[in-house]
Motif scaffolding. Sequence first.
Motif, PDB file in Angstrom:
ATOM      1  N   VAL A  15      24.675  22.479   1.963  1.00 18.83           N
ATOM      2  CA  VAL A  15      25.080  23.367   0.973  1.00 18.83           C
ATOM      3  C   VAL A  15      24.490  22.731  -0.448  1.00 18.83           C
ATOM      4  O   VAL A  15      23.855  23.487  -1.379  1.00 18.83           O
ATOM      5  N   LEU A  16      24.699  21.234  -0.578  1.00 15.51           N
ATOM      6  CA  LEU A  16      24.118  20.695  -2.030  1.00 15.51           C
ATOM      7  C   LEU A  16      22.822  20.839  -2.084  1.00 15.51           C
ATOM      8  O   LEU A  16      22.138  20.931  -3.051  1.00 15.51           O
ATOM      9  N   ALA A  17      21.884  20.661  -0.941  1.00  9.47           N
ATOM     10  CA  ALA A  17      20.379  20.786  -1.138  1.00  9.47           C
ATOM     11  C   ALA A  17      20.275  22.137  -1.237  1.00  9.47           C
ATOM     12  O   ALA A  17      19.125  22.341  -2.213  1.00  9.47           O
ATOM     13  N   SER A  18      20.808  23.021  -0.944  1.00 11.53           N
ATOM     14  CA  SER A  18      20.575  24.335  -1.038  1.00 11.53           C
ATOM     15  C   SER A  18      20.880  24.901  -2.681  1.00 11.53           C
ATOM     16  O   SER A  18      19.909  25.603  -3.137  1.00 11.53           O
ATOM     17  N   LEU A  19      22.051  24.291  -2.938  1.00 10.20           N
ATOM     18  CA  LEU A  19      22.244  24.707  -4.324  1.00 10.20           C
ATOM     19  C   LEU A  19      21.320  23.987  -5.669  1.00 10.20           C
ATOM     20  O   LEU A  19      20.899  24.617  -6.326  1.00 10.20           O
ATOM     21  N   GLN A  20      20.728  22.953  -4.887  1.00 10.01           N
ATOM     22  CA  GLN A  20      19.672  22.124  -5.810  1.00 10.01           C
ATOM     23  C   GLN A  20      18.394  22.995  -5.839  1.00 10.01           C
ATOM     24  O   GLN A  20      17.697  23.275  -6.696  1.00 10.01           O
ATOM     25  N   THR A  31      28.590  28.149  -8.683  1.00 10.28           N
ATOM     26  CA  THR A  31      29.518  27.212  -8.014  1.00 10.28           C
ATOM     27  C   THR A  31      29.930  26.157  -9.035  1.00 10.28           C
ATOM     28  O   THR A  31      28.954  25.589  -9.799  1.00 10.28           O
ATOM     29  N   ALA A  32      31.117  25.625  -8.730  1.00  7.62           N
ATOM     30  CA  ALA A  32      31.485  24.400  -9.343  1.00  7.62           C
ATOM     31  C   ALA A  32      30.711  23.185  -9.270  1.00  7.62           C
ATOM     32  O   ALA A  32      30.064  23.138  -8.215  1.00  7.62           O
ATOM     33  N   PRO A  33      30.464  22.422 -10.343  1.00  4.85           N
ATOM     34  CA  PRO A  33      29.570  21.275 -10.143  1.00  4.85           C
ATOM     35  C   PRO A  33      29.984  20.096  -9.462  1.00  4.85           C
ATOM     36  O   PRO A  33      29.360  19.239  -9.112  1.00  4.85           O
ATOM     37  N   ASP A  34      31.392  20.314  -8.961  1.00  4.12           N
ATOM     38  CA  ASP A  34      32.018  19.012  -8.548  1.00  4.12           C
ATOM     39  C   ASP A  34      31.952  19.052  -6.856  1.00  4.12           C
ATOM     40  O   ASP A  34      32.517  18.173  -6.089  1.00  4.12           O
ATOM     41  N   LEU A  35      31.129  19.736  -6.309  1.00  9.04           N
ATOM     42  CA  LEU A  35      30.995  20.063  -4.785  1.00  9.04           C
ATOM     43  C   LEU A  35      30.496  18.827  -3.945  1.00  9.04           C
ATOM     44  O   LEU A  35      30.422  18.634  -2.964  1.00  9.04           O
ATOM     45  N   ALA A  36      29.866  17.668  -4.906  1.00  7.69           N
ATOM     46  CA  ALA A  36      29.400  16.623  -4.496  1.00  7.69           C
ATOM     47  C   ALA A  36      30.555  15.777  -3.910  1.00  7.69           C
ATOM     48  O   ALA A  36      30.413  14.764  -3.066  1.00  7.69           O
ATOM     49  N   ASP A  37      31.849  15.932  -4.495  1.00  8.90           N
ATOM     50  CA  ASP A  37      32.918  15.208  -4.266  1.00  8.90           C
ATOM     51  C   ASP A  37      33.547  15.711  -2.791  1.00  8.90           C
ATOM     52  O   ASP A  37      33.660  16.941  -2.923  1.00  8.90           O
ATOM     53  N   PRO A  38      33.553  14.944  -1.667  1.00  7.33           N
ATOM     54  CA  PRO A  38      34.095  15.311  -0.449  1.00  7.33           C
ATOM     55  C   PRO A  38      35.506  16.112  -0.574  1.00  7.33           C
ATOM     56  O   PRO A  38      35.738  16.965   0.192  1.00  7.33           O
ATOM     57  N   ASN A  74      23.193  21.970  11.692  1.00  6.70           N
ATOM     58  CA  ASN A  74      24.134  21.503  10.392  1.00  6.70           C
ATOM     59  C   ASN A  74      23.253  22.061   9.120  1.00  6.70           C
ATOM     60  O   ASN A  74      23.735  21.618   8.050  1.00  6.70           O
ATOM     61  N   GLU A  75      22.140  23.021   9.308  1.00  4.96           N
ATOM     62  CA  GLU A  75      21.407  23.546   8.290  1.00  4.96           C
ATOM     63  C   GLU A  75      22.113  24.607   7.704  1.00  4.96           C
ATOM     64  O   GLU A  75      22.018  25.577   8.386  1.00  4.96           O
ATOM     65  N   TRP A  76      22.469  24.565   6.540  1.00 10.46           N
ATOM     66  CA  TRP A  76      22.986  26.017   5.836  1.00 10.46           C
ATOM     67  C   TRP A  76      21.703  26.817   5.228  1.00 10.46           C
ATOM     68  O   TRP A  76      20.921  26.262   4.404  1.00 10.46           O
ATOM     69  N   LEU A  77      21.467  27.892   5.627  1.00  6.44           N
ATOM     70  CA  LEU A  77      20.435  28.832   5.413  1.00  6.44           C
ATOM     71  C   LEU A  77      20.945  29.876   4.451  1.00  6.44           C
ATOM     72  O   LEU A  77      20.012  30.391   3.610  1.00  6.44           O
ATOM     73  N   GLY A  78      22.208  30.199   4.568  1.00  4.65           N
ATOM     74  CA  GLY A  78      22.511  31.225   3.410  1.00  4.65           C
ATOM     75  C   GLY A  78      23.944  31.714   3.583  1.00  4.65           C
ATOM     76  O   GLY A  78      24.702  30.907   4.738  1.00  4.65           O
ATOM     77  N   ARG A  79      24.414  32.546   2.835  1.00  4.38           N
ATOM     78  CA  ARG A  79      25.866  32.926   2.841  1.00  4.38           C
ATOM     79  C   ARG A  79      25.991  34.454   2.821  1.00  4.38           C
ATOM     80  O   ARG A  79      25.066  35.057   2.138  1.00  4.38           O
ATOM     81  N   LEU A  80      27.022  35.183   3.307  1.00  6.46           N
ATOM     82  CA  LEU A  80      27.224  36.549   3.340  1.00  6.46           C
ATOM     83  C   LEU A  80      28.757  36.815   3.368  1.00  6.46           C
ATOM     84  O   LEU A  80      29.678  36.000   3.784  1.00  6.46           O
ATOM     85  N   VAL A 101      20.124  33.790   0.559  1.00  7.37           N
ATOM     86  CA  VAL A 101      19.350  32.892   1.425  1.00  7.37           C
ATOM     87  C   VAL A 101      18.928  31.690   0.475  1.00  7.37           C
ATOM     88  O   VAL A 101      18.119  32.153  -0.512  1.00  7.37           O
ATOM     89  N   ARG A 102      19.004  30.681   1.042  1.00 12.80           N
ATOM     90  CA  ARG A 102      18.371  29.618   0.305  1.00 12.80           C
ATOM     91  C   ARG A 102      16.981  29.779  -0.037  1.00 12.80           C
ATOM     92  O   ARG A 102      16.206  30.168   1.024  1.00 12.80           O
ATOM     93  N   PRO A 103      16.398  29.171  -1.166  1.00 17.05           N
ATOM     94  CA  PRO A 103      14.957  29.532  -1.500  1.00 17.05           C
ATOM     95  C   PRO A 103      14.122  29.083  -0.255  1.00 17.05           C
ATOM     96  O   PRO A 103      12.955  29.874  -0.019  1.00 17.05           O
ATOM     97  N   SER A 104      14.306  28.020   0.521  1.00 17.20           N
ATOM     98  CA  SER A 104      13.342  27.417   1.372  1.00 17.20           C
ATOM     99  C   SER A 104      13.277  28.129   2.824  1.00 17.20           C
ATOM    100  O   SER A 104      12.445  28.055   3.737  1.00 17.20           O
ATOM    101  N   ALA A 105      14.229  28.992   2.921  1.00 11.70           N
ATOM    102  CA  ALA A 105      14.662  29.935   4.258  1.00 11.70           C
ATOM    103  C   ALA A 105      14.308  31.442   3.913  1.00 11.70           C
ATOM    104  O   ALA A 105      14.376  32.082   4.781  1.00 11.70           O
ATOM    105  N   ARG A 106      13.649  32.019   2.695  1.00 12.35           N
ATOM    106  CA  ARG A 106      13.452  33.190   2.438  1.00 12.35           C
ATOM    107  C   ARG A 106      12.253  33.491   3.230  1.00 12.35           C
ATOM    108  O   ARG A 106      11.357  33.006   3.423  1.00 12.35           O
TER     109      ARG A 106
END
Length: 171
Positions: A15-20, A31-38, A74-80, A101-106
């Motif tokens: 998810v973090l890689a997708s957001l980037q 999305t809140a910027p603190d999602l790197a915190d577990p 474990n790869e997040w491709l998108g959200r619905l 859909v994340r850019p690399s999966a479009r």
Amino acid sequence: MPSFASPHTRYQQSVLASLQEMLDAGEETNTAPDLADPVAFAAFTQRLNDLSLPETPRPEGIVPATTLWWVDGNEWLGRLSIRHELTDVLREFGGHIGYVVRPSARRQGHASAMLAAALPIARDLGIDPALLTCDAENVGSRRVIESNGGIFEDQRDDKLRFWVPTNIGAI
């Protein structure tokens, strides 16, 4: 083979890689910027899951919504998200179902597959037909909606509005 999963902490790194990717593409992520915190990510996923429950407290104007993540392993491709009901604002500009859909999966068929997989879920939630909207210039999203049976209703401001039957294939 990609499929839906409930939001879960096991997808945090993807998810973090997708957001980037989205930020690098100049897209707003809301999305809140603190999602790197577990701990924050765990709270985020729990909140998304809780928002599908009618009894969950939510701000005024926010309706119950089922959020599903489109994943491959474990790869997040998108959200619905499936909004269980419509407010006046959602009736005009948001609709029942939204997806990304994340850019690399479009352009790999994920959005069409996600919407097709979501229609029976929407039907089971009592939604038929489902309202979907997209930006007038978003040809890809329009094709996704139309390929899933979307019937164009009208254009309001810069949004196209479609009604998609959810009972297709129902027994």
